[in-house]
Write an enzyme that holds these catalytic residues in place. Structure first.
Site, PDB file in Angstrom:
ATOM      1  N   TYR A 170      13.144  -6.248  -7.698  1.00 52.94           N
ATOM      2  CA  TYR A 170      12.709  -6.198  -6.286  1.00 52.94           C
ATOM      3  C   TYR A 170      13.689  -6.954  -5.394  1.00 52.94           C
ATOM      4  CZ  TYR A 170      10.356  -7.782  -2.029  1.00 52.94           C
ATOM      5  OH  TYR A 170      10.069  -8.094  -0.722  1.00 52.94           O
ATOM      6  N   LYS A 197      16.233  -5.656  -2.365  1.00 56.86           N
ATOM      7  CA  LYS A 197      16.175  -6.137  -0.975  1.00 56.86           C
ATOM      8  C   LYS A 197      17.518  -6.756  -0.575  1.00 56.86           C
ATOM      9  CE  LYS A 197      13.123  -6.147   1.539  1.00 56.86           C
ATOM     10  NZ  LYS A 197      12.588  -5.157   2.515  1.00 56.86           N
ATOM     11  N   THR A 257      13.273 -10.561   2.880  1.00 60.94           N
ATOM     12  CA  THR A 257      12.518 -11.566   2.143  1.00 60.94           C
ATOM     13  C   THR A 257      13.381 -12.775   1.783  1.00 60.94           C
ATOM     14  OG1 THR A 257      11.419 -11.947   0.009  1.00 60.94           O
ATOM     15  CG2 THR A 257      13.075 -10.222   0.042  1.00 60.94           C
ATOM     16  N   ASP A 258      12.727 -13.915   1.580  1.00 68.31           N
ATOM     17  CA  ASP A 258      13.445 -15.114   1.115  1.00 68.31           C
ATOM     18  C   ASP A 258      13.872 -14.976  -0.345  1.00 68.31           C
ATOM     19  OD1 ASP A 258      10.933 -15.337  -0.074  1.00 68.31           O
ATOM     20  OD2 ASP A 258      10.540 -17.373   0.632  1.00 68.31           O
ATOM     21  N   GLU A 259      13.308 -13.975  -1.061  1.00 70.85           N
ATOM     22  CA  GLU A 259      13.610 -13.849  -2.494  1.00 70.85           C
ATOM     23  C   GLU A 259      15.074 -13.515  -2.758  1.00 70.85           C
ATOM     24  OE1 GLU A 259      10.885 -11.900  -5.018  1.00 70.85           O
ATOM     25  OE2 GLU A 259       9.132 -12.593  -3.917  1.00 70.85           O
TER      26      GLU A 259
END
Ligand code: NAD
Ligand code: DAU
Length: 355
Positions: free
Chosen positions: A161, A165, A136-138
């Site tokens: 989260y 990741k 993810t870009d997060e």
């Protein structure tokens, strides 16, 4: 072009995984087998793949179990002679990670570690195999008004989260550098489309609109997300898996930034038109509610690497993708009823009943 025979998809019964399996079997010319290893949590639903199961009984297989269960993963690997992995399985919802981070650490970190270890055991010295990690870009944190996340942006995760990741990304990179496991990685922005679990912004709003309920917009509604239609993400993952360079990360995004409030307004209008109502009929349902703790302000992906190197680009025009998505949810009330009535309902009742 890299070729595989036995593709293990983890988390294939979830939103992106199920769209990916459908895409690979129908649109890529892939002629091998897909093994979907899924724990079937509240977010995993076999209905997401009912058409695939029917159309490909000899090439699509479900293995119900946990990626953290090493003996189980090992058995699946041997039985199907796995030569490629598309690793989607994860706890994926930021709000849930704030309320209960434990399961995120277990599945996203320990689960990825378990898969990497089984891959290492089975694939010693092999170069004709691939472990692809869907991320993810997060992991890059939060942007201000300007700038973009590139593959060189330092990691700065802010939620349980995104921290989980980020940890799994680091493990995948470490297994490449230390053990020479052939890996690729993609870090993608917010997806939308059919089979998206209705806890996430777009499907949640569509369902609330259908029921005439108020629409909770966190904070001032000015947080920005970059939206990509899920089929475009599936194509990007397949492109990286078949043509990406081992050890490389590819950022994937929609080049399609929206402030949440503006997006909710457009959704109100798209849904109103689909239901034959006046375009602005739903706008009064919008409510500002207390913000998500640690809410990242803006995500925006620079996807020039995958565009230049592999020729992928986002294809779906946002207005069309949204219309398609709204139409899908309006036509699939039974699916919605089923997915929100089980484990999800129990969890919501426990965590949100008092609010
Ligand atoms: P999802 O929550 O819809 O699906 C997750 C799937 O994983 C479900 O089928 C669930 O049953 C399965 N699963 C969960 N724990 C498991 C375990 N311990 N063992 C086996 N299976 C397990 O998630 P999604 O939105 O489809 O996201 C898929 C992947 O893509 C995730 O890794 C997520 O981090 C990543 N991602 C998502 C987005 C997005 O916008 N949704 C964007 C970028 C990256
Ligand atoms: O950026 C990629 C990520 O996108 C993925 O890694 C995650 O798995 C996926 O869930 C998604 O995370 P977000 O937190 O961005 O998605 P969500 O749909 O939960 O929220 C989108 C934005 O809308 C976010 O700024 C929070 C806001 N929001 C969300 C909900 C559910 C609201 O304002 N109201 C809501 O009710």
């Amino acid at each position: 072009m890299r070729k595989f025979t036995n593709l293990l998809v983890t988390g294939g019964a979830g939103f992106i995984g199920s769209n990916f399996i459908r895409y690979v079997l129908n649109q890529t010319g892939f002629s091998g087998r897909i093994i979907n290893l899924d724990k079937l949590t509240y977010a995993g639903n076999l209905e997401n793949l009912a058409d695939v199961q029917q159309a490909f009984p000899e090439r699509y297989f479900l293995e119900h179990g946990d990626i953290c269960d090493k003996a189980f993963v090992d058995r699946v690997w041997s039985e199907y002679k796995v030569d490629a992995v598309a690793h989607f399985a994860a706890e994926s919802h930021v709000d849930r990670s704030i309320l209960g981070p434990g399961e995120f650490i277990r599945t996203n970190v320990e689960g990825t570690f378990t898969l990497l270890e089984v891959a290492r055991d089975h694939w010693k010295g092999r170069e004709d195999v691939l472990f692809h990690h869907v991320s993810t870009d997060e992991v890059y944190g939060s942007l201000g008004k300007t700038g973009y996340f590139t593959e060189q942006t330092p990691y700065d995760p802010r939620s349980p989260y995104s921290a989980s990741k980020a940890a799994s990304d680091h493990l995948v990179n470490a297994w490449f550098h230390t053990y020479h496991l052939p890996v690729t990685k993609s870090n993608c922005s917010n997806n939308y489309g059919p089979f998206h679990f209705p806890e996430k912004l777009i499907p949640l709003m569509i369902l609330k609109l259908q029921k005439g309920e108020t629409l909770p917009v966190y904070g001032d509604g000015k947080n920005v997300r970059d939206w990509l239609f899920v089929d475009d993400h599936a194509e990007a993952i397949w492109t990286v898996m078949t043509r990406g360079r081992p050890g490389e990360t590819y950022n994937v995004g929609g080049e399609n930034e929206w402030e949440n409030l503006k997006l909710v307004e457009v959704l109100c209008q798209t849904t109103a038109l689909a239901l034959g109502k006046d375009k602005d009929a739903f706008l009064p349902l919008i409510r500002f509610v207390p913000d998500r703790p640690g809410h990242d302000r803006r995500y925006a992906i620079d996807c020039s690497k995958i565009k230049k190197e592999l020729g992928w680009k986002p294809r779906t025009e946002f207005a069309q993708g949204l219309e398609k998505t709204v139409a899908w949810y309006l036509a699939h009330s039974e699916w919605v009823k089923n997915v929100v009535s089980g484990a999800y309902k129990t969890w919501m009742d426990r965590n949100y009943a008092s609010r």
